[in-house]
Write an enzyme that holds these catalytic residues in place. Sequence first.
Site, PDB file in Angstrom:
ATOM      1  N   ASP A  64       0.850  -1.190   0.000  1.00  0.00           N
ATOM      2  CA  ASP A  64       0.000   0.000   0.000  1.00  0.00           C
ATOM      3  C   ASP A  64       0.882   1.235   0.000  1.00  0.00           C
ATOM      4  O   ASP A  64       1.855   1.313   0.751  1.00  0.00           O
ATOM      5  CB  ASP A  64      -0.944   0.033   1.198  1.00  0.00           C
ATOM      6  CG  ASP A  64      -2.046   1.056   0.965  1.00  0.00           C
ATOM      7  OD1 ASP A  64      -2.987   0.750   0.208  1.00  0.00           O
ATOM      8  OD2 ASP A  64      -1.943   2.184   1.498  1.00  0.00           O
TER       9      ASP A  64
HETATM   10  C1  LIG Z   1       3.049   8.439  -5.656  1.00  0.00           C
HETATM   11  C2  LIG Z   1       2.838   7.356  -6.668  1.00  0.00           C
HETATM   12  C3  LIG Z   1       1.828   6.446  -6.544  1.00  0.00           C
HETATM   13  N1  LIG Z   1       1.653   5.464  -7.477  1.00  0.00           N
HETATM   14  C4  LIG Z   1       0.581   4.466  -7.353  1.00  0.00           C
HETATM   15  C5  LIG Z   1       1.020   3.183  -6.675  1.00  0.00           C
HETATM   16  C6  LIG Z   1      -0.297   2.564  -6.311  1.00  0.00           C
HETATM   17  O1  LIG Z   1      -0.747   1.782  -7.418  1.00  0.00           O
HETATM   18  C7  LIG Z   1      -1.218   3.754  -6.119  1.00  0.00           C
HETATM   19  C8  LIG Z   1      -1.605   3.855  -4.694  1.00  0.00           C
HETATM   20  O2  LIG Z   1      -2.683   3.000  -4.444  1.00  0.00           O
HETATM   21  P1  LIG Z   1      -2.620   1.642  -3.634  1.00  0.00           P
HETATM   22  O3  LIG Z   1      -3.892   1.544  -2.825  1.00  0.00           O
HETATM   23  O4  LIG Z   1      -1.342   1.512  -2.895  1.00  0.00           O
HETATM   24  O5  LIG Z   1      -2.633   0.502  -4.763  1.00  0.00           O
HETATM   25  P2  LIG Z   1      -3.654   0.201  -5.936  1.00  0.00           P
HETATM   26  O6  LIG Z   1      -5.053   0.572  -5.559  1.00  0.00           O
HETATM   27  O7  LIG Z   1      -3.112   0.772  -7.223  1.00  0.00           O
HETATM   28  O8  LIG Z   1      -3.530  -1.392  -6.088  1.00  0.00           O
HETATM   29  P3  LIG Z   1      -3.864  -2.572  -5.038  1.00  0.00           P
HETATM   30  O9  LIG Z   1      -4.534  -1.984  -3.810  1.00  0.00           O
HETATM   31  O10 LIG Z   1      -4.743  -3.534  -5.774  1.00  0.00           O
HETATM   32  O11 LIG Z   1      -2.520  -3.167  -4.726  1.00  0.00           O
HETATM   33  O12 LIG Z   1      -0.498   4.905  -6.567  1.00  0.00           O
HETATM   34  C9  LIG Z   1       2.485   5.363  -8.584  1.00  0.00           C
HETATM   35  O13 LIG Z   1       2.319   4.469  -9.428  1.00  0.00           O
HETATM   36  N2  LIG Z   1       3.510   6.263  -8.705  1.00  0.00           N
HETATM   37  C10 LIG Z   1       3.729   7.261  -7.819  1.00  0.00           C
HETATM   38  O14 LIG Z   1       4.673   8.043  -7.991  1.00  0.00           O
END
Ligand SMILES: Cc1cn([C@H]2C[C@H](O)[C@@H](COP(=O)(O)OP(=O)(O)OP(=O)(O)O)O2)c(=O)[nH]c1=O
Length: 191
Positions: free
Chosen positions: A70
């Site tokens: 997360d």
């Molecule tokens: C800050 C930042 C976030 N993110 C993304 C990562 C995560 O996918 C998202 C944060 O949400 P999360 O809730 O961590 O993940 P998700 O909903 O995409 O997937 P799942 O819960 O099924 O594992 O933001 C990037 O890809 N690059 C970045 O620089």
Amino acid sequence: MVNPPLILASASPRRRELLGRIGIEPLAINAADIDETPLKGEVPRTYAVRMAREKAIAAASSGAFVLAGDTVVACGRRILPKAEDEATARECLKLISGRRHRVLSAVALRAPGGSLHERLSETIVRFKCLSPPEIDGYIAGGEWSGKAGGYAIQGSAEGLIAWISGSHSGVMGLPLYETRSLLAAAGFDLA
Ligand SMILES: Cc1cn([C@H]2C[C@H](O)[C@@H](COP(=O)(O)OP(=O)(O)OP(=O)(O)O)O2)c(=O)[nH]c1=O
């Protein structure tokens, strides 16, 4: 040694790709659908660890390792939302423009026996002062969609980031150093 199967509890293609970088191919993807509402007064790091743990528990499968992550973007004690629309992304960018913010990236592992283990990576990121045309341009590109804090470091936002201290993979969604050490400590053979 033959490892028990590993299930990735994530819908994020980035987490799968990052895991592949350390040579791990999950047997299956089992995205966990959990309530992601922060508790009253919950601080960002506690929230990130709890979310990763709950995803790993929700995707539990007997006899398998279950890995979940997360990623939370925080400005002080404030947890920024995952940007699902332009207005939210714009608000996030205005907030983080020209100042430091933290990215908390938690990883949780449920071992085949049911025990749970977590690690947390904390990264400090500073964006340049964003001008209105820079914000408009970033919004028009659409890379913010579904990203915590309204940006994706793995895309054009890297050109707006003046400084980072911590884990690049953590900001992207899966801190690889912490993931590797978590798996190794749980007896997963990484050779
Ligand atoms: C800050 C930042 C976030 N993110 C993304 C990562 C995560 O996918 C998202 C944060 O949400 P999360 O809730 O961590 O993940 P998700 O909903 O995409 O997937 P799942 O819960 O099924 O594992 O933001 C990037 O890809 N690059 C970045 O620089």
